[in-house]
Design an enzyme around this catalytic site. Structure first.
Site, PDB file in Angstrom:
ATOM      1  N   LYS A 257       0.828  -1.227   0.000  1.00  0.00           N
ATOM      2  CA  LYS A 257       0.000   0.000   0.000  1.00  0.00           C
ATOM      3  C   LYS A 257       0.852   1.263   0.000  1.00  0.00           C
ATOM      4  CE  LYS A 257      -2.307  -0.554   3.844  1.00  0.00           C
ATOM      5  NZ  LYS A 257      -1.911  -1.875   4.340  1.00  0.00           N
TER       6      LYS A 257
ATOM      7  N   ARG B  13      -9.940   1.953   9.073  1.00  0.00           N
ATOM      8  CA  ARG B  13      -9.582   0.565   9.377  1.00  0.00           C
ATOM      9  C   ARG B  13     -10.707  -0.178  10.087  1.00  0.00           C
ATOM     10  NH1 ARG B  13      -3.614   1.136   9.233  1.00  0.00           N
ATOM     11  NH2 ARG B  13      -2.561  -0.660  10.063  1.00  0.00           N
TER      12      ARG B  13
ATOM     13  N   ARG C  15      10.693  -6.485   5.097  1.00  0.00           N
ATOM     14  CA  ARG C  15      10.606  -5.109   5.592  1.00  0.00           C
ATOM     15  C   ARG C  15      11.152  -5.017   7.022  1.00  0.00           C
ATOM     16  NH1 ARG C  15       4.783  -2.478   5.951  1.00  0.00           N
ATOM     17  NH2 ARG C  15       4.665  -3.684   7.858  1.00  0.00           N
TER      18      ARG C  15
ATOM     19  N   ARG D 225      11.135  -1.863  11.907  1.00  0.00           N
ATOM     20  CA  ARG D 225       9.967  -1.278  12.576  1.00  0.00           C
ATOM     21  C   ARG D 225       9.712  -2.016  13.887  1.00  0.00           C
ATOM     22  NH1 ARG D 225       4.842  -0.058   8.658  1.00  0.00           N
ATOM     23  NH2 ARG D 225       3.743  -0.814  10.490  1.00  0.00           N
TER      24      ARG D 225
ATOM     25  N   ARG E  24      -1.816  -7.751  13.809  1.00  0.00           N
ATOM     26  CA  ARG E  24      -2.245  -6.810  12.780  1.00  0.00           C
ATOM     27  C   ARG E  24      -2.982  -7.514  11.646  1.00  0.00           C
ATOM     28  NH1 ARG E  24       3.393  -4.945  12.185  1.00  0.00           N
ATOM     29  NH2 ARG E  24       2.901  -4.070  10.171  1.00  0.00           N
TER      30      ARG E  24
END
Ligand code: AMP
Length: 188
Positions: free
Chosen positions: A13, A88, A127, A133, A144
């Protein structure tokens, strides 16, 4: 052009939102990026949200809705925007509907990207390695993805029934996916 980009974590995204922003000359607004910048800057908002983001839980709606409302009131949104990571859940859809009604700026389309679970997991792992992160831990990732399936995925039906959904395959080359999105949007 006023757009939402939706899809599970790891589907690309953010990458596609940035390319769409450049293509249409509009800002890409990511609620996750706004939260991360506030956490990094140790702002009052950052200190409030870190407990949620680190666990992979949704930040409470009042906080999230108000940062989006403030952001959409800024000058650079006059020609449009692309929202990444918002709404969301159903309450956020309602809040966004009310904001857009008040601003007199209806949504043009909702781009929905999708990919198989294995592809998503591989991209998230990559990632995590590249960006480090703090919410890319196995527990937070699982949380998530589960929250996405339970609370966010059903919103696609809401936008589909409004005739606004543009579903695009999120597997493939970045440029080819971007081309598919732009063609689908321009054909509307
Ligand atoms: P993201 O970068 O979109 O994956 O967002 C990172 C984290 O920020 C999420 O796991 C949530 O904790 C929080 N967050 C981002 N967008 C929202 C939203 N629309 N509603 C609630 N929490 C959000």
């Amino acid at each position: 052009m006023r757009l939402l980009i939706m899809g599970p974590q790891g589907v690309g995204k953010g990458t596609q939102a940035a390319l769409l922003a450049e293509h249409y000359g509009i800002p890409a607004i990511s609620t996750g990026d706004i939260f991360r910048a506030n956490i990094k800057g140790k702002t009052e908002l950052g200190l409030k949200v870190i407990a949620y983001t680190d666990k992979g839980e949704l930040v409470p709606d009042e906080l999230t809705n108000s940062i989006v409302k403030d952001r959409l009131a800024q000058d650079d949104t006059k020609n449009g925007w692309i929202l990444d990571g918002y709404p969301r859940n159903a309450a956020q859809v309602e809040a966004l509907d009310a904001m857009l009604e008040e601003l007199g700026t209806p949504l043009d389309a909702v781009v929905a990207l999708d990919a198989d679970h294995d592809v998503l997991m591989a991209r998230i792992a990559k990632r995590a390695e590249e960006q480090g992160r703090t919410d890319d831990t196995p527990d937070a990732i699982a949380k998530r993805l589960a929250t996405y399936a339970k609370e966010t995925a059903p919103l696609l039906d809401t936008y589909k029934s409004r005739g606004q959904l543009v579903a695009i395959d999120g597997v493939g080359e970045i440029d080819a996916i971007q081309k598919n999105i732009v063609e689908a949007l321009d054909a509307r």
